[in-house]
Design an enzyme around this catalytic site. Structure first.
Site, PDB file in Angstrom:
ATOM      1  NE  ARG A  93     -35.248 -17.136  -2.990  1.00 40.78           N
ATOM      2  CZ  ARG A  93     -34.981 -17.631  -1.778  1.00 40.78           C
ATOM      3  NH1 ARG A  93     -34.823 -18.941  -1.634  1.00 40.78           N
ATOM      4  NH2 ARG A  93     -34.883 -16.842  -0.742  1.00 40.78           N
ATOM      5  CG  ASN A 147     -42.992 -20.269  -0.111  1.00 43.00           C
ATOM      6  OD1 ASN A 147     -44.017 -20.146   0.541  1.00 43.00           O
ATOM      7  ND2 ASN A 147     -41.779 -20.281   0.431  1.00 43.00           N
ATOM      8  CB  CYS A 169     -45.699 -21.107   6.458  1.00 43.79           C
ATOM      9  SG  CYS A 169     -44.484 -19.791   6.602  1.00 43.79           S
ATOM     10  CG  HIS A 199     -44.870 -15.725   3.779  1.00 43.01           C
ATOM     11  ND1 HIS A 199     -43.912 -15.851   2.809  1.00 43.01           N
ATOM     12  CD2 HIS A 199     -44.693 -16.804   4.599  1.00 43.01           C
ATOM     13  CE1 HIS A 199     -43.197 -16.948   3.031  1.00 43.01           C
ATOM     14  NE2 HIS A 199     -43.660 -17.548   4.101  1.00 43.01           N
ATOM     15  CE1 TYR A 253     -41.379 -13.673   3.410  1.00 42.94           C
ATOM     16  CE2 TYR A 253     -41.720 -14.724   5.534  1.00 42.94           C
ATOM     17  CZ  TYR A 253     -41.104 -14.708   4.292  1.00 42.94           C
ATOM     18  OH  TYR A 253     -40.228 -15.700   3.943  1.00 42.94           O
TER      19      TYR A 253
HETATM   20  P1  NAD Z   1     -34.718 -26.216  -4.269  1.00 42.87           P
HETATM   21  O1  NAD Z   1     -34.329 -25.211  -5.267  1.00 42.87           O
HETATM   22  O2  NAD Z   1     -33.673 -26.991  -3.591  1.00 42.87           O
HETATM   23  O3  NAD Z   1     -35.750 -27.215  -4.958  1.00 42.87           O
HETATM   24  C1  NAD Z   1     -36.097 -28.438  -4.361  1.00 42.87           C
HETATM   25  C2  NAD Z   1     -36.108 -29.532  -5.400  1.00 42.87           C
HETATM   26  O4  NAD Z   1     -37.238 -29.398  -6.262  1.00 42.87           O
HETATM   27  C3  NAD Z   1     -34.881 -29.518  -6.309  1.00 42.87           C
HETATM   28  O5  NAD Z   1     -34.100 -30.664  -6.078  1.00 42.87           O
HETATM   29  C4  NAD Z   1     -35.485 -29.467  -7.711  1.00 42.87           C
HETATM   30  O6  NAD Z   1     -34.775 -30.235  -8.649  1.00 42.87           O
HETATM   31  C5  NAD Z   1     -36.871 -29.992  -7.470  1.00 42.87           C
HETATM   32  N1  NAD Z   1     -37.871 -29.721  -8.507  1.00 42.87           N
HETATM   33  C6  NAD Z   1     -37.983 -28.653  -9.317  1.00 42.87           C
HETATM   34  N2  NAD Z   1     -39.055 -28.796 -10.120  1.00 42.87           N
HETATM   35  C7  NAD Z   1     -39.645 -29.976  -9.783  1.00 42.87           C
HETATM   36  C8  NAD Z   1     -40.787 -30.686 -10.246  1.00 42.87           C
HETATM   37  N3  NAD Z   1     -41.537 -30.212 -11.226  1.00 42.87           N
HETATM   38  N4  NAD Z   1     -41.076 -31.885  -9.661  1.00 42.87           N
HETATM   39  C9  NAD Z   1     -40.316 -32.386  -8.681  1.00 42.87           C
HETATM   40  N5  NAD Z   1     -39.229 -31.760  -8.216  1.00 42.87           N
HETATM   41  C10 NAD Z   1     -38.892 -30.576  -8.760  1.00 42.87           C
HETATM   42  O7  NAD Z   1     -35.698 -25.500  -3.244  1.00 42.87           O
HETATM   43  P2  NAD Z   1     -35.651 -25.297  -1.674  1.00 42.87           P
HETATM   44  O8  NAD Z   1     -34.912 -24.074  -1.387  1.00 42.87           O
HETATM   45  O9  NAD Z   1     -35.302 -26.549  -1.008  1.00 42.87           O
HETATM   46  O10 NAD Z   1     -37.171 -24.991  -1.436  1.00 42.87           O
HETATM   47  C11 NAD Z   1     -38.164 -25.881  -1.867  1.00 42.87           C
HETATM   48  C12 NAD Z   1     -39.512 -25.242  -1.852  1.00 42.87           C
HETATM   49  O11 NAD Z   1     -39.942 -25.035  -0.525  1.00 42.87           O
HETATM   50  C13 NAD Z   1     -39.577 -23.871  -2.531  1.00 42.87           C
HETATM   51  O12 NAD Z   1     -40.748 -23.754  -3.268  1.00 42.87           O
HETATM   52  C14 NAD Z   1     -39.538 -22.916  -1.371  1.00 42.87           C
HETATM   53  O13 NAD Z   1     -40.129 -21.680  -1.664  1.00 42.87           O
HETATM   54  C15 NAD Z   1     -40.313 -23.683  -0.353  1.00 42.87           C
HETATM   55  N6  NAD Z   1     -40.094 -23.286   1.049  1.00 42.87           N
HETATM   56  C16 NAD Z   1     -41.212 -23.063   1.756  1.00 42.87           C
HETATM   57  C17 NAD Z   1     -41.150 -22.664   3.068  1.00 42.87           C
HETATM   58  C18 NAD Z   1     -42.428 -22.421   3.799  1.00 42.87           C
HETATM   59  O14 NAD Z   1     -42.422 -21.780   4.828  1.00 42.87           O
HETATM   60  N7  NAD Z   1     -43.569 -22.879   3.292  1.00 42.87           N
HETATM   61  C19 NAD Z   1     -39.880 -22.521   3.687  1.00 42.87           C
HETATM   62  C20 NAD Z   1     -38.732 -22.773   2.927  1.00 42.87           C
HETATM   63  C21 NAD Z   1     -38.860 -23.169   1.597  1.00 42.87           C
HETATM   64  C1  G6P Z   2     -38.961 -18.856   5.559  1.00 48.28           C
HETATM   65  C2  G6P Z   2     -40.281 -18.803   4.892  1.00 48.28           C
HETATM   66  C3  G6P Z   2     -40.281 -19.536   3.639  1.00 48.28           C
HETATM   67  C4  G6P Z   2     -39.209 -18.995   2.758  1.00 48.28           C
HETATM   68  C5  G6P Z   2     -37.884 -19.276   3.410  1.00 48.28           C
HETATM   69  C6  G6P Z   2     -36.750 -18.722   2.598  1.00 48.28           C
HETATM   70  O1  G6P Z   2     -38.940 -17.761   6.320  1.00 48.28           O
HETATM   71  O2  G6P Z   2     -41.312 -19.215   5.732  1.00 48.28           O
HETATM   72  O3  G6P Z   2     -41.538 -19.530   3.071  1.00 48.28           O
HETATM   73  O4  G6P Z   2     -39.261 -19.543   1.506  1.00 48.28           O
HETATM   74  O5  G6P Z   2     -37.827 -18.821   4.701  1.00 48.28           O
HETATM   75  O6  G6P Z   2     -35.558 -19.251   3.055  1.00 48.28           O
HETATM   76  P1  G6P Z   2     -34.237 -19.177   2.161  1.00 48.28           P
HETATM   77  O7  G6P Z   2     -33.174 -19.710   3.011  1.00 48.28           O
HETATM   78  O8  G6P Z   2     -34.538 -20.025   0.950  1.00 48.28           O
HETATM   79  O9  G6P Z   2     -34.083 -17.746   1.787  1.00 48.28           O
HETATM   80 MN    MN Z   3     -43.171 -19.619   4.621  1.00 54.53          MN
END
Ligand code: NAD
Ligand code: G6P
Ligand code: MN
Length: 433
Positions: A93, A147, A169, A199, A253
């Protein structure tokens, strides 16, 4: 009882999810929660998994938590599969956020070049998960949080055999919570009609107790103080003439699109001063996992609110609850358009208010989007479709095309240069190219 498999279980967001399951246990009797991760996430999985077990024990509920690196045993006979993984971890990232800035292009995890490359890394993995699901839990629902959630949902709809997929989301629920606070009313009294893409979602109208308060809310959006709806994007405030004539509610966004030059400058400045958001989150995550390790801790610590994903568990658990119990309430999710938004393809993923039934989300008909926003939404959908195609085919030209048509990219040549540098930087996670 219900079996849940959570892929990327080592995420610092897992306590949110567990809290949500605990709070709704009466309606949603979960028996097994399988947290799956990979070798690189083993330590995080262990720490957060043990916290999950303590939280459940404290709540005195019969939910078994399993920690595993074996995706197959987690998926077997699951009822719901939730995904929250990050291919390449936060290091990847940070590259998505830093490299584009060298070219004076936005560096962000879900928009522009960062969104493209996060998609290119993630889509092959989600399609693999879909193949496993066909074999191991063909009736399960896939609730994707990973994401770029819009592009990932698009790829699942278009390139897998899994039909029961919903993209999720926290931005829509964050907007409802934020506006409730601004108007000083309980959030249960607020309703927003959402339509657009992940977004890139707009609030076409907003109501308190069923009465529209759209003009009042639109006027509030001119003040930066009023527009910090997610922790990862600071409030900016719109030009009154712009937002009044736009006539719909924006999401945070949209700053990247309607204030593009300012946001590139701001992102550059922040990257130089305190690091990119990934680098900030890396530090935050260290603190969080130190807290999670404390054997006395049996709740989700409030420090988790510094992450951008606040209310994620509410969104995920109320969605699962409404599918499981056929609640037929209205929730904004990413689902197959099926004609709800006239200006977008029927078979594409859209983020729209839906009635949530046991057969999944049924999008509420919107018709055409307002002319002022229609073109941008269509352009981003084309970007997502072409990006997903590049992720599946591994075609370099398609990746350059995707980035060139993105409105945040200034030229075809800059697009090519960024694609080249990012392909090289991320090559270990892009086996398809
Ligand atoms: P993170 O970096 O903590 O990753 C979460 C886990 O995924 C880690 O423990 C990692 O080891 C594991 N991982 C990596 N590759 C993998 C695979 N191939 N199979 C299984 N596990 C795997 O990430 P985070 O900050 O907790 O975010 C997780 C995800 O959620 C990200 O993709 C982020 O963009 C997304 N997210 C989405 C929203 C939303 O609004 N949709 C909000 C926040 C975060
Ligand atoms: C939220 C979004 C997610 C995004 C996250 C990032 O606003 O909906 O899609 O990935 O925030 O949060 P972070 O704490 O990882 O910057
Ligand atoms: Mn989101």
């Amino acid at each position: 009882g219900i079996k849940i498999a959570t892929i990327g279980g080592g995420s610092s967001y897992t306590p949110e999810l567990v809290e949500g399951f605990i709070n709704r246990y009466d309606e949603l009797p979960i028996r097994e929660l399988w947290l799956v991760d990979i070798e690189a996430g083993k330590e995080k999985l262990e720490i957060v998994g043990n916290l999950a077990k303590r939280m459940i024990k404290k709540a005195d509920l019969p939910i078994d938590v399993h920690l595993t690196l074996d995706r197959e045993e987690a998926l077997r006979d699951a009822d719901f599969v939730t995904t929250q993984f990050r291919v390449g971890l936060l290091e990847a990232r940070a590259k998505d956020e830093r490299i584009p800035l060298k070219y004076d292009v936005l560096g962000q995890e879900t928009n522009g070049p960062g969104g493209l490359f996060k998609g290119l890394r993630t889509i092959p993995v989600i399609l693999d998960i879909c193949k496993d699901m066909e074999r191991l839990c063909p009736n399960a629902w896939l609730i994707n949080f990973t994401n770029p959630a819009g592009m990932v949902t698009e790829a699942v709809l278009r390139y897998s055999n899994i039909k029961k997929v919903v993209g999720l989301c926290n931005v829509p629920i964050g907007l409802e919570m934020g506006i409730a606070k601004l108007l000083d009313v309980d959030h249960s009294r607020i309703h927003i009609d959402f339509a657009g893409l992940n977004h890139m979602v707009f609030g076409l109208d907003v109501y308190v107790d069923g009465v529209s308060v759209r003009n009042k809310v639109i006027n509030l959006l001119t003040d930066p103080e009023n527009t910090s709806f997610v922790k990862n994007i600071e409030g900016q405030g719109w030009e009154p003439a712009f937002i009044r004539s736009l006539g719909v509610l924006t999401c945070p966004y949209h700053n990247y699109y309607y204030k593009s030059r300012d946001m590139v400058e701001k992102t550059k400045k922040e990257a130089a001063e305190k690091g990119t958001r990934a680098e900030v989150v890396l530090r935050l995550e260290k603190e969080l996992f130190e807290l999670y390790k404390d054997p006395e801790l049996t709740i989700k610590p409030p420090q988790l609110e510094e992450r951008g994903g606040a209310y994620y568990s509410d969104a995920a658990v109320r969605l699962i609850n409404s599918i499981y119990n056929d609640k037929r309430d209205i929730q904004p999710v990413n689902t197959r358009n099926n004609g709800a938004i006239a200006s977008l393809p029927n078979d594409s993923a859209v983020e729209v208010s839906c009635v949530i039934t046991k057969d999944g989300p049924k999008p509420i008909t919107v018709g055409d989007l307002p002319v002022a926003v229609r073109g941008l939404v269509q352009q981003i959908k084309s970007f997502e479709r072409i990006s997903a195609e590049a992720a599946v085919t591994g075609n370099y030209d398609t990746a350059v095309l995707a980035l060139t048509i993105n409105p945040l990219t200034p030229s075809d040549t800059v697009a090519k240069q960024i694609v080249d540098e990012m392909m090289e930087a991320h090559k270990e996670h892009l086996p398809q190219f």
